[in-house]
Motif scaffolding. Structure first.
Motif, PDB file in Angstrom:
ATOM      1  N   GLU A  48     -22.460 -25.862   4.440  1.00 44.68           N
ATOM      2  CA  GLU A  48     -23.158 -26.655   5.451  1.00 44.68           C
ATOM      3  C   GLU A  48     -22.222 -27.039   6.595  1.00 44.68           C
ATOM      4  OE1 GLU A  48     -24.617 -29.923   3.225  1.00 44.68           O
ATOM      5  OE2 GLU A  48     -26.207 -28.788   2.217  1.00 44.68           O
ATOM      6  N   ASP A  49     -20.959 -27.283   6.260  1.00 47.33           N
ATOM      7  CA  ASP A  49     -19.994 -27.695   7.275  1.00 47.33           C
ATOM      8  C   ASP A  49     -19.522 -26.525   8.139  1.00 47.33           C
ATOM      9  OD1 ASP A  49     -20.154 -30.229   6.240  1.00 47.33           O
ATOM     10  OD2 ASP A  49     -18.262 -30.125   5.127  1.00 47.33           O
ATOM     11  N   VAL A  50     -19.305 -25.380   7.509  1.00 48.38           N
ATOM     12  CA  VAL A  50     -18.631 -24.264   8.173  1.00 48.38           C
ATOM     13  C   VAL A  50     -19.597 -23.282   8.827  1.00 48.38           C
ATOM     14  CG1 VAL A  50     -17.134 -22.265   7.764  1.00 48.38           C
ATOM     15  CG2 VAL A  50     -16.614 -24.450   6.688  1.00 48.38           C
ATOM     16  N   ARG A  51     -20.721 -23.025   8.192  1.00 49.72           N
ATOM     17  CA  ARG A  51     -21.642 -21.992   8.660  1.00 49.72           C
ATOM     18  C   ARG A  51     -22.045 -22.136  10.121  1.00 49.72           C
ATOM     19  NH1 ARG A  51     -23.771 -19.052  11.066  1.00 49.72           N
ATOM     20  NH2 ARG A  51     -25.688 -17.867  10.809  1.00 49.72           N
ATOM     21  N   PRO A  52     -22.386 -23.331  10.620  1.00 45.79           N
ATOM     22  CA  PRO A  52     -22.833 -23.427  12.020  1.00 45.79           C
ATOM     23  C   PRO A  52     -21.766 -23.050  13.042  1.00 45.79           C
ATOM     24  CG  PRO A  52     -23.482 -25.380  10.762  1.00 45.79           C
ATOM     25  CD  PRO A  52     -22.506 -24.622   9.919  1.00 45.79           C
ATOM     26  N   ARG A  53     -20.500 -22.996  12.649  1.00 43.89           N
ATOM     27  CA  ARG A  53     -19.415 -22.732  13.582  1.00 43.89           C
ATOM     28  C   ARG A  53     -19.043 -21.250  13.663  1.00 43.89           C
ATOM     29  NH1 ARG A  53     -16.325 -27.701  14.206  1.00 43.89           N
ATOM     30  NH2 ARG A  53     -17.335 -29.355  13.006  1.00 43.89           N
ATOM     31  N   LEU A  54     -19.648 -20.431  12.814  1.00 42.14           N
ATOM     32  CA  LEU A  54     -19.246 -19.031  12.706  1.00 42.14           C
ATOM     33  C   LEU A  54     -20.355 -18.088  13.153  1.00 42.14           C
ATOM     34  CD1 LEU A  54     -17.563 -19.124   9.175  1.00 42.14           C
ATOM     35  CD2 LEU A  54     -16.436 -19.308  11.401  1.00 42.14           C
ATOM     36  N   LYS A  55     -19.952 -16.902  13.588  1.00 51.44           N
ATOM     37  CA  LYS A  55     -20.919 -15.853  13.860  1.00 51.44           C
ATOM     38  C   LYS A  55     -21.549 -15.397  12.548  1.00 51.44           C
ATOM     39  CE  LYS A  55     -18.463 -14.036  17.888  1.00 51.44           C
ATOM     40  NZ  LYS A  55     -17.784 -12.845  18.469  1.00 51.44           N
ATOM     41  N   LEU A  56     -22.772 -14.893  12.645  1.00 52.33           N
ATOM     42  CA  LEU A  56     -23.512 -14.528  11.452  1.00 52.33           C
ATOM     43  C   LEU A  56     -22.756 -13.504  10.609  1.00 52.33           C
ATOM     44  CD1 LEU A  56     -26.006 -14.586   9.649  1.00 52.33           C
ATOM     45  CD2 LEU A  56     -27.064 -12.904  11.175  1.00 52.33           C
ATOM     46  N   ASN A  57     -22.242 -12.444  11.241  1.00 52.14           N
ATOM     47  CA  ASN A  57     -21.563 -11.410  10.466  1.00 52.14           C
ATOM     48  C   ASN A  57     -20.292 -11.940   9.809  1.00 52.14           C
ATOM     49  OD1 ASN A  57     -20.648 -11.524  13.245  1.00 52.14           O
ATOM     50  ND2 ASN A  57     -19.297  -9.815  12.770  1.00 52.14           N
ATOM     51  N   THR A  58     -19.591 -12.870  10.478  1.00 50.74           N
ATOM     52  CA  THR A  58     -18.403 -13.484   9.878  1.00 50.74           C
ATOM     53  C   THR A  58     -18.779 -14.306   8.662  1.00 50.74           C
ATOM     54  OG1 THR A  58     -17.329 -13.595  12.036  1.00 50.74           O
ATOM     55  CG2 THR A  58     -16.433 -15.002  10.308  1.00 50.74           C
ATOM     56  N   TRP A  59     -19.848 -15.100   8.797  1.00 56.85           N
ATOM     57  CA  TRP A  59     -20.251 -15.924   7.671  1.00 56.85           C
ATOM     58  C   TRP A  59     -20.739 -15.074   6.499  1.00 56.85           C
ATOM     59  CZ3 TRP A  59     -19.482 -19.883   4.974  1.00 56.85           C
ATOM     60  CH2 TRP A  59     -20.363 -20.226   3.954  1.00 56.85           C
ATOM     61  N   LEU A  60     -21.476 -14.023   6.764  1.00 61.60           N
ATOM     62  CA  LEU A  60     -21.978 -13.186   5.679  1.00 61.60           C
ATOM     63  C   LEU A  60     -20.836 -12.568   4.878  1.00 61.60           C
ATOM     64  CD1 LEU A  60     -24.989 -11.362   7.388  1.00 61.60           C
ATOM     65  CD2 LEU A  60     -25.065 -13.230   5.723  1.00 61.60           C
ATOM     66  N   THR A  61     -19.752 -12.204   5.558  1.00 61.54           N
ATOM     67  CA  THR A  61     -18.585 -11.681   4.846  1.00 61.54           C
ATOM     68  C   THR A  61     -17.967 -12.755   3.954  1.00 61.54           C
ATOM     69  OG1 THR A  61     -18.104 -10.135   6.639  1.00 61.54           O
ATOM     70  CG2 THR A  61     -16.304 -10.646   5.132  1.00 61.54           C
ATOM     71  N   LYS A  62     -17.802 -13.958   4.499  1.00 65.23           N
ATOM     72  CA  LYS A  62     -17.239 -15.059   3.724  1.00 65.23           C
ATOM     73  C   LYS A  62     -18.158 -15.409   2.556  1.00 65.23           C
ATOM     74  CE  LYS A  62     -15.489 -18.563   6.053  1.00 65.23           C
ATOM     75  NZ  LYS A  62     -14.048 -18.549   5.764  1.00 65.23           N
ATOM     76  N   GLU A  63     -19.440 -15.477   2.828  1.00 67.39           N
ATOM     77  CA  GLU A  63     -20.402 -15.860   1.787  1.00 67.39           C
ATOM     78  C   GLU A  63     -20.397 -14.882   0.631  1.00 67.39           C
ATOM     79  OE1 GLU A  63     -23.971 -15.897  -0.523  1.00 67.39           O
ATOM     80  OE2 GLU A  63     -23.493 -14.306   0.938  1.00 67.39           O
ATOM     81  N   HIS A  64     -20.278 -13.585   0.945  1.00 68.21           N
ATOM     82  CA  HIS A  64     -20.245 -12.572  -0.113  1.00 68.21           C
ATOM     83  C   HIS A  64     -19.015 -12.744  -0.993  1.00 68.21           C
ATOM     84  CE1 HIS A  64     -20.816  -8.692  -2.081  1.00 68.21           C
ATOM     85  NE2 HIS A  64     -19.525  -8.464  -1.868  1.00 68.21           N
ATOM     86  N   ILE A  65     -17.875 -12.985  -0.392  1.00 72.13           N
ATOM     87  CA  ILE A  65     -16.649 -13.188  -1.154  1.00 72.13           C
ATOM     88  C   ILE A  65     -16.767 -14.420  -2.045  1.00 72.13           C
ATOM     89  CG2 ILE A  65     -14.212 -13.843  -0.949  1.00 72.13           C
ATOM     90  CD1 ILE A  65     -14.080 -12.048   1.526  1.00 72.13           C
TER      91      ILE A  65
END
Length: 357
Positions: free
Chosen positions: A67-84
């Motif tokens: 919730e804190d980090v997702r709004p600050r990132l591009k979608l493709n960047t977040w999807l990579t982080k989320e998968h990891i």
């Protein structure tokens, strides 16, 4: 607060009060527990999560982190982080309380990752291991900075993996020219590879280009956006970094080559992407061209490496190359210096000549 039994159903429930992020007093009721212990355990975890207490489970904190980090990132960047996080980290740390995770737990996780394999049965690369290790550290650091975790359990451990890959592939000018001749039969493919090799654009920057982004008269390519294919949708974003927004000067021969190609684009498509395909199509064309000329295929991004290697060989400074490529610092460009191992021999020979009378 105590747990209660529903006399009609025999199920247990709890109710409690907490303050939300704005300080407002809230009332929470949760029903349907089979036992009193389950109800009280849920209440303890809920209250810990509600007030940000580090007694919450790791997987609960991950939700807060998201919730804190997702709004600050591009979608493709977040999807990579989320998968990891979802596939490599939460399965190991999920139920552990944040305050109970120790450096030894982190070491055990690291050892598990080092001994893991990808979908093709290959060990994780050194750079990937470093990426997932950094992501775990980022979660703990976030907890330390914003939620009162005393110290990151990852801090005392030795990072796994390596910062840079052991090999960076590139083509010489002669190899690229041999390849490009084999893809000339498809103009869109040919001109895409021409821009990648002679201008050093990132593939996302190339695929986002529209006709109006290319000024043939001034031999300029205006890089202002990037393209990704995400969840079966075309997504246009800002470039990778602020400095990635730049004007790249084309060699005159490339501007001449592009003139007829761009002139053939109908007026109704002038506001559309020039290259209406994805990175996977370029991979296919790379394999096709390499099979025809006998070269070993390289990654599409390696054409950017090839462009840098050509500029280094031509004697341009790291600072000038960094500006052309949109690197934030010239230190990034210095990564490419090892592409020319013969330079060491050249230096030694020059020093030898200087030493002689």
């Amino acid at each position: 607060m105590p747990a209660y039994m529903n006399g009609k159903t025999g199920a247990w429930y709890v109710q409690c009060y907490y303050s939300d992020i704005d300080g407002n007093r809230k009332h929470k009721v949760k029903r349907g527990f089979a036992t009193k212990g389950e109800a009280l355990a849920w209440e303890t975890e809920f209250l810990a999560c509600a007030d940000g207490s580090m007694s919450m489970p790791f997987e609960a904190f991950v939700k807060r982190y998201s919730e804190d980090v997702r709004p600050r990132l591009k979608l493709n960047t977040w999807l990579t982080k989320e998968h990891i996080i979802r596939t490599k980290i939460v399965p190991f740390f999920g139920p552990k309380r944040m305050c109970d995770i120790s450096p030894k737990d982190v070491v055990d996780w690291q050892n598990k990752m080092v001994g893991s394999y990808d979908d093709e049965g290959k060990p994780y690369s050194g750079t990937y291991l470093r990426t997932i290790n950094n992501q775990l550290s980022a979660i703990f650091n976030h907890a330390v900075k914003y939620y009162g975790l005393g110290k990151s359990p990852a801090a005392p451990t030795i990072k796994i993996g390596e910062r840079q890959g052991s090999e960076m592939k590139f083509w010489t000018k002669e190899q690229y020219l041999a390849f490009s001749e084999e893809v000339m039969d498809k103009p869109a493919s040919f001109y895409a590879f021409e821009i990648l090799y002679w201008c050093g654009l990132r593939v996302g920057e190339l695929l986002a280009l529209e006709p109006n982004d290319i000024d043939l008269g001034k031999c300029l390519i205006h890089v202002t956006k990037s393209y990704q294919r995400i969840r079966r949708r075309d997504v246009i974003t800002s470039p990778k970094t602020p400095k990635s927004k730049r004007d790249v000067v084309m060699p005159e021969f490339l501007a001449d080559e592009l003139a007829d190609f761009l002139g053939s684009i109908p007026e109704e498509r002038r506001a559309c992407r020039i290259f209406c395909f994805t990175k996977s199509y370029l991979h296919h064309e790379m394999k096709r061209g390499c099979a025809a000329c006998g070269l070993e295929p390289i990654r599409i991004h390696d054409l950017r490496h090839s462009h840098v290697s050509l500029l280094i060989e031509m004697g341009f400074s790291p600072l000038a190359i960094a500006d052309r490529l949109g690197h934030e610092t010239y230190e990034m460009t210095l990564r490419y210096a090892h592409l020319f191992p013969s330079k060491q021999s050249d230096m030694a020979a020059a020093l030898d000549q200087r030493r002689r009378p």
